[in-house]
Design a protein around this motif. Structure first.
Motif, PDB file in Angstrom:
ATOM      1  N   VAL A 208       0.843  -1.204   0.000  1.00 25.52           N
ATOM      2  CA  VAL A 208       0.000   0.000   0.000  1.00 25.52           C
ATOM      3  C   VAL A 208       0.873   1.247   0.000  1.00 25.52           C
ATOM      4  O   VAL A 208       0.625   2.196  -0.747  1.00 25.52           O
ATOM      5  N   LEU A 209       1.908   1.248   0.819  1.00 24.38           N
ATOM      6  CA  LEU A 209       2.763   2.436   0.947  1.00 24.38           C
ATOM      7  C   LEU A 209       3.841   2.532  -0.129  1.00 24.38           C
ATOM      8  O   LEU A 209       4.507   3.553  -0.238  1.00 24.38           O
ATOM      9  N   ALA A 210       3.987   1.487  -0.929  1.00 28.58           N
ATOM     10  CA  ALA A 210       5.022   1.487  -1.972  1.00 28.58           C
ATOM     11  C   ALA A 210       4.674   2.396  -3.151  1.00 28.58           C
ATOM     12  O   ALA A 210       5.557   2.820  -3.886  1.00 28.58           O
TER      13      ALA A 210
ATOM     14  N   GLU B 148      -8.986   1.431   3.383  1.00 31.28           N
ATOM     15  CA  GLU B 148      -9.194  -0.008   3.529  1.00 31.28           C
ATOM     16  C   GLU B 148      -8.023  -0.680   4.233  1.00 31.28           C
ATOM     17  O   GLU B 148      -8.201  -1.674   4.931  1.00 31.28           O
ATOM     18  N   ALA B 149      -6.820  -0.138   4.066  1.00 31.42           N
ATOM     19  CA  ALA B 149      -5.635  -0.684   4.738  1.00 31.42           C
ATOM     20  C   ALA B 149      -5.540  -0.202   6.185  1.00 31.42           C
ATOM     21  O   ALA B 149      -4.680  -0.657   6.931  1.00 31.42           O
ATOM     22  N   GLY B 150      -6.409   0.731   6.555  1.00 30.82           N
ATOM     23  CA  GLY B 150      -6.398   1.241   7.925  1.00 30.82           C
ATOM     24  C   GLY B 150      -5.349   2.304   8.189  1.00 30.82           C
ATOM     25  O   GLY B 150      -5.074   2.639   9.335  1.00 30.82           O
ATOM     26  N   VAL B 151      -4.782   2.857   7.132  1.00 27.33           N
ATOM     27  CA  VAL B 151      -3.721   3.858   7.274  1.00 27.33           C
ATOM     28  C   VAL B 151      -4.288   5.242   7.589  1.00 27.33           C
ATOM     29  O   VAL B 151      -3.676   6.021   8.315  1.00 27.33           O
ATOM     30  N   VAL B 152      -5.449   5.545   7.034  1.00 26.78           N
ATOM     31  CA  VAL B 152      -6.091   6.834   7.285  1.00 26.78           C
ATOM     32  C   VAL B 152      -7.515   6.617   7.776  1.00 26.78           C
ATOM     33  O   VAL B 152      -8.113   5.571   7.549  1.00 26.78           O
ATOM     34  N   GLU B 153      -8.017   7.611   8.465  1.00 24.89           N
ATOM     35  CA  GLU B 153      -9.431   7.617   8.843  1.00 24.89           C
ATOM     36  C   GLU B 153     -10.053   8.900   8.325  1.00 24.89           C
ATOM     37  O   GLU B 153      -9.363   9.894   8.092  1.00 24.89           O
ATOM     38  N   THR B 154     -11.346   8.847   8.105  1.00 26.34           N
ATOM     39  CA  THR B 154     -12.051   9.998   7.532  1.00 26.34           C
ATOM     40  C   THR B 154     -12.842  10.724   8.596  1.00 26.34           C
ATOM     41  O   THR B 154     -13.237  10.154   9.612  1.00 26.34           O
ATOM     42  N   GLU B 155     -13.059  12.001   8.314  1.00 21.47           N
ATOM     43  CA  GLU B 155     -13.871  12.853   9.182  1.00 21.47           C
ATOM     44  C   GLU B 155     -14.718  13.744   8.276  1.00 21.47           C
ATOM     45  O   GLU B 155     -14.203  14.674   7.659  1.00 21.47           O
ATOM     46  N   PRO B 156     -16.015  13.443   8.172  1.00 20.72           N
ATOM     47  CA  PRO B 156     -16.864  14.298   7.347  1.00 20.72           C
ATOM     48  C   PRO B 156     -17.004  15.683   7.982  1.00 20.72           C
ATOM     49  O   PRO B 156     -17.094  15.811   9.197  1.00 20.72           O
TER      50      PRO B 156
END
Length: 102
Positions: free
Chosen positions: A12-14, A55-63
């Motif tokens: 994912v990070l590559a 989906e990888a759990g690296v970021v989270e969203t905030e509406p």
């Protein structure tokens, strides 16, 4: 002692754009518009990369109204860094280990 690194997360990070996004989010929480401006990516391309990171759990969203803000999950990055630190420690400890050839 952990002997491997999370290969799924490494994939994912590559990607250069995703790594750039992660680097930007390490400094501040940004909305989609900011990320488009900072990276120069097209909206659809950026959205696809953000989906992968979510989906990888690296970021989270905030509406926030009609915008979506993204925040880096530091614990995920710290866990990956810990895996690399464990790998480095293992390499230091194994520096004098040499398997004999048959």
């Amino acid at each position: 002692m952990l002997m491997s690194v999370d290969t799924d997360l490494m994939r994912v990070l590559a990607d250069p754009l995703r790594l750039q996004i992660v680097s930007l989010l390490a400094k501040e929480t940004l909305c989609t518009t900011h990320l488009i401006e900072e990276t120069g990516a097209k909206q659809t391309n950026l959205s696809n990369h953000m989906r992968v990171l979510r989906e990888a759990g690296v970021v989270e969203t905030e509406p926030c109204g009609r915008f979506t803000y993204y925040k880096l999950r530091a614990d995920v990055i710290a866990n990956l860094a810990g895996q690399f630190a464990d790998l480095a420690e293992s390499a230091r400890n194994a520096a004098d280990n040499k398997r004999a050839c048959p």
